[in-house]
Write a protein that holds these residues in place. Structure first.
Motif, PDB file in Angstrom:
ATOM      1  N   ILE A 156       0.816  -1.218   0.000  1.00 38.32           N
ATOM      2  CA  ILE A 156       0.000   0.000   0.000  1.00 38.32           C
ATOM      3  C   ILE A 156       0.866   1.292   0.000  1.00 38.32           C
ATOM      4  N   HIS A 157       2.014   1.260   0.695  1.00 44.57           N
ATOM      5  CA  HIS A 157       2.879   2.454   0.720  1.00 44.57           C
ATOM      6  C   HIS A 157       3.393   2.790  -0.681  1.00 44.57           C
ATOM      7  N   LYS A 158       3.659   1.741  -1.466  1.00 43.95           N
ATOM      8  CA  LYS A 158       4.171   1.921  -2.827  1.00 43.95           C
ATOM      9  C   LYS A 158       3.088   2.558  -3.704  1.00 43.95           C
ATOM     10  N   GLU A 159       1.867   2.086  -3.524  1.00 43.41           N
ATOM     11  CA  GLU A 159       0.744   2.627  -4.300  1.00 43.41           C
ATOM     12  C   GLU A 159       0.534   4.111  -3.967  1.00 43.41           C
ATOM     13  N   VAL A 160       0.612   4.433  -2.665  1.00 43.34           N
ATOM     14  CA  VAL A 160       0.461   5.828  -2.235  1.00 43.34           C
ATOM     15  C   VAL A 160       1.612   6.674  -2.797  1.00 43.34           C
ATOM     16  N   ALA A 161       2.812   6.114  -2.811  1.00 44.22           N
ATOM     17  CA  ALA A 161       3.979   6.834  -3.362  1.00 44.22           C
ATOM     18  C   ALA A 161       3.740   7.176  -4.830  1.00 44.22           C
ATOM     19  N   GLN A 162       3.151   6.251  -5.563  1.00 47.62           N
ATOM     20  CA  GLN A 162       2.882   6.502  -6.995  1.00 47.62           C
ATOM     21  C   GLN A 162       1.857   7.622  -7.160  1.00 47.62           C
ATOM     22  N   ILE A 163       0.847   7.616  -6.312  1.00 47.12           N
ATOM     23  CA  ILE A 163      -0.200   8.652  -6.389  1.00 47.12           C
ATOM     24  C   ILE A 163       0.411  10.032  -6.101  1.00 47.12           C
ATOM     25  N   ILE A 164       1.257  10.116  -5.075  1.00 49.96           N
ATOM     26  CA  ILE A 164       1.858  11.413  -4.723  1.00 49.96           C
ATOM     27  C   ILE A 164       2.811  11.881  -5.822  1.00 49.96           C
ATOM     28  N   SER A 165       3.545  10.946  -6.402  1.00 46.05           N
ATOM     29  CA  SER A 165       4.521  11.288  -7.455  1.00 46.05           C
ATOM     30  C   SER A 165       3.889  12.048  -8.617  1.00 46.05           C
ATOM     31  N   ILE A 166       2.615  11.750  -8.907  1.00 52.44           N
ATOM     32  CA  ILE A 166       1.992  12.431 -10.050  1.00 52.44           C
ATOM     33  C   ILE A 166       1.043  13.553  -9.600  1.00 52.44           C
ATOM     34  N   SER A 167       0.945  13.769  -8.289  1.00 55.69           N
ATOM     35  CA  SER A 167       0.052  14.839  -7.805  1.00 55.69           C
ATOM     36  C   SER A 167       0.731  16.203  -7.914  1.00 55.69           C
ATOM     37  N   LYS A 168      -0.077  17.190  -8.349  1.00 58.13           N
ATOM     38  CA  LYS A 168       0.430  18.576  -8.404  1.00 58.13           C
ATOM     39  C   LYS A 168      -0.445  19.468  -7.536  1.00 58.13           C
ATOM     40  N   ASN A 169      -1.310  18.847  -6.786  1.00 52.48           N
ATOM     41  CA  ASN A 169      -2.402  19.604  -6.203  1.00 52.48           C
ATOM     42  C   ASN A 169      -2.832  19.047  -4.854  1.00 52.48           C
ATOM     43  N   MET A 170      -1.846  18.527  -4.120  1.00 59.38           N
ATOM     44  CA  MET A 170      -2.208  17.776  -2.913  1.00 59.38           C
ATOM     45  C   MET A 170      -2.365  18.716  -1.705  1.00 59.38           C
ATOM     46  N   VAL A 171      -3.314  18.388  -0.839  1.00 60.21           N
ATOM     47  CA  VAL A 171      -3.471  19.116   0.431  1.00 60.21           C
ATOM     48  C   VAL A 171      -3.213  18.125   1.565  1.00 60.21           C
ATOM     49  N   VAL A 172      -2.477  18.573   2.574  1.00 64.06           N
ATOM     50  CA  VAL A 172      -2.196  17.744   3.744  1.00 64.06           C
ATOM     51  C   VAL A 172      -2.858  18.395   4.961  1.00 64.06           C
ATOM     52  N   LEU A 173      -3.646  17.608   5.670  1.00 64.28           N
ATOM     53  CA  LEU A 173      -4.286  18.089   6.906  1.00 64.28           C
ATOM     54  C   LEU A 173      -3.624  17.376   8.079  1.00 64.28           C
ATOM     55  N   THR A 174      -3.031  18.126   8.989  1.00 63.34           N
ATOM     56  CA  THR A 174      -2.330  17.478  10.095  1.00 63.34           C
ATOM     57  C   THR A 174      -2.985  17.777  11.445  1.00 63.34           C
ATOM     58  N   GLY A 175      -2.751  16.832  12.366  1.00 63.00           N
ATOM     59  CA  GLY A 175      -3.181  16.993  13.748  1.00 63.00           C
ATOM     60  C   GLY A 175      -2.016  16.700  14.682  1.00 63.00           C
ATOM     61  N   ALA A 176      -2.328  16.656  15.967  1.00 61.11           N
ATOM     62  CA  ALA A 176      -1.290  16.566  16.996  1.00 61.11           C
ATOM     63  C   ALA A 176      -0.360  15.361  16.821  1.00 61.11           C
ATOM     64  N   GLY A 177      -0.889  14.259  16.260  1.00 60.58           N
ATOM     65  CA  GLY A 177      -0.061  13.067  16.061  1.00 60.58           C
ATOM     66  C   GLY A 177       1.110  13.323  15.125  1.00 60.58           C
ATOM     67  N   CYS A 178       0.992  14.356  14.306  1.00 61.99           N
ATOM     68  CA  CYS A 178       2.077  14.679  13.370  1.00 61.99           C
ATOM     69  C   CYS A 178       3.258  15.333  14.091  1.00 61.99           C
ATOM     70  N   SER A 179       3.065  15.795  15.312  1.00 57.66           N
ATOM     71  CA  SER A 179       4.168  16.417  16.061  1.00 57.66           C
ATOM     72  C   SER A 179       4.754  15.493  17.126  1.00 57.66           C
ATOM     73  N   VAL A 180       4.120  14.334  17.343  1.00 60.61           N
ATOM     74  CA  VAL A 180       4.519  13.469  18.466  1.00 60.61           C
ATOM     75  C   VAL A 180       5.983  13.014  18.353  1.00 60.61           C
ATOM     76  N   GLU A 181       6.422  12.666  17.133  1.00 64.94           N
ATOM     77  CA  GLU A 181       7.818  12.205  16.996  1.00 64.94           C
ATOM     78  C   GLU A 181       8.837  13.342  17.165  1.00 64.94           C
ATOM     79  N   SER A 182       8.350  14.583  17.270  1.00 60.87           N
ATOM     80  CA  SER A 182       9.241  15.694  17.645  1.00 60.87           C
ATOM     81  C   SER A 182       9.303  15.848  19.162  1.00 60.87           C
ATOM     82  N   GLY A 183       8.443  15.086  19.869  1.00 64.34           N
ATOM     83  CA  GLY A 183       8.441  15.177  21.337  1.00 64.34           C
ATOM     84  C   GLY A 183       7.308  16.020  21.892  1.00 64.34           C
TER      85      GLY A 183
END
Ligand code: OAD
Length: 236
Positions: free
Chosen positions: A2-29
């Motif tokens: 599944i990660h490979k499939e997602v990588a292919q989708i992002i590779s051809i995207s020119k218009n992607m939006v990313v929505l983040t929440g608190a879990g996106c900062s957890v690995e920063s501490g």
């Protein structure tokens, strides 16, 4: 995979939006809110994250946000933030819209960021709204008008910043891919935003949110680890 499939989708995207929440900062501490080690399992949000809390128990409100402000001084973006900044640079991402108030996307180099819940790096008077700075807030100085100082975050019961909301809606409506990272999708109205897209929907989260069925892809895992794996497949 599944990660490979997602990588292919992002590779051809020119218009992607990313929505983040608190879990996106957890690995920063930075702790999230609703995990066992999250803020809202240590303290009741009604006592610190509402207008009533600010107005009726300012010492507790002040001490909670001073702890968070001081803690954030030592925090740096992680490899996942850097990958998102790179995807903007090479033209895949057109907008990051975030519930996070910590400024880590901007610190990593992303320049198109909308902060739906405001910023804990900015401060103002709760009464007259005049802008002030971190030092004045931390040292509990009152505003010239006598009002209480606060971070420019959105408290429960307050409206979201209209400009950030409108820009995020417009970008998501016209996105070809929307990637949601590290949010329990429990807080209205942001939890509705991803589903207005006509594009592909991808969720990266450490645990199930109960909304997996509404996404085309669910990558269960930590934000930075998962983004590194996707980036790895994009380079292959
Ligand atoms: P939550 O704490 O509700 O959800 C964080 C999600 O991230 C959870 O589902 C975790 O499983 C997941 N998670 C934890 N660590 C992760 C990691 N390393 N990688 C990926 N996922 C991970 O946080 P939000 O959904 O952002 O509002 O909360 C929304 C709002 O509620 C916040 O903006 C805040 C809070 O009250 C305000 O302060 C206005």
């Amino acid at each position: 995979m599944i990660h490979k499939e997602v990588a292919q989708i992002i590779s051809i995207s020119k218009n992607m939006v990313v929505l983040t929440g608190a879990g996106c900062s957890v690995e920063s501490g930075v702790p999230d809110f609703r995990s066992p080690s999250g803020w809202w399992n240590q303290i009741d949000p009604r006592t610190v994250a509402t207008v009533k809390a600010l107005e009726t128990n300012y010492p507790l409100f002040h001490s909670f946000y001073t702890t968070r402000v001081n803690h954030l001084r030592k925090i740096l973006p992680h490899a996942g933030h850097a990958i998102l900044a790179r995807w903007e640079q090479v033209g895949h991402i057109k907008l990051i819209t975030t519930q996070n108030v910590d400024g880590l996307h901007q610190a990593a180099g992303s320049s198109h960021v909308q902060e739906l819940h405001g910023s804990i790096k900015e401060f103002r008077c709760h009464s007259c709204r005049k802008a002030t700075d971190e030092e004045a807030f931390v040292n509990e100085r009152p505003c010239q008008c006598g009002g209480k100082l606060r971070p420019s975050i959105v408290l429960f019961g307050e409206n979201l910043p209209n400009d950030a909301w409108q820009r995020s809606m417009a970008a998501i409506e016209s996105a070809d891919v929307v990637m949601v990272i590290g949010t329990s999708l429990q807080v209205h109205p942001v939890n509705q935003l991803p589903f207005i897209t006509k594009g592909k929907l991808i969720l990266i989260n450490a645990e199930e949110t109960g909304q997996e069925d509404r996404f085309d892809f669910f990558l269960r895992g930590k934000a930075a680890e998962t983004l590194l794996l996707i980036q790895h497949y994009m380079e292959k």
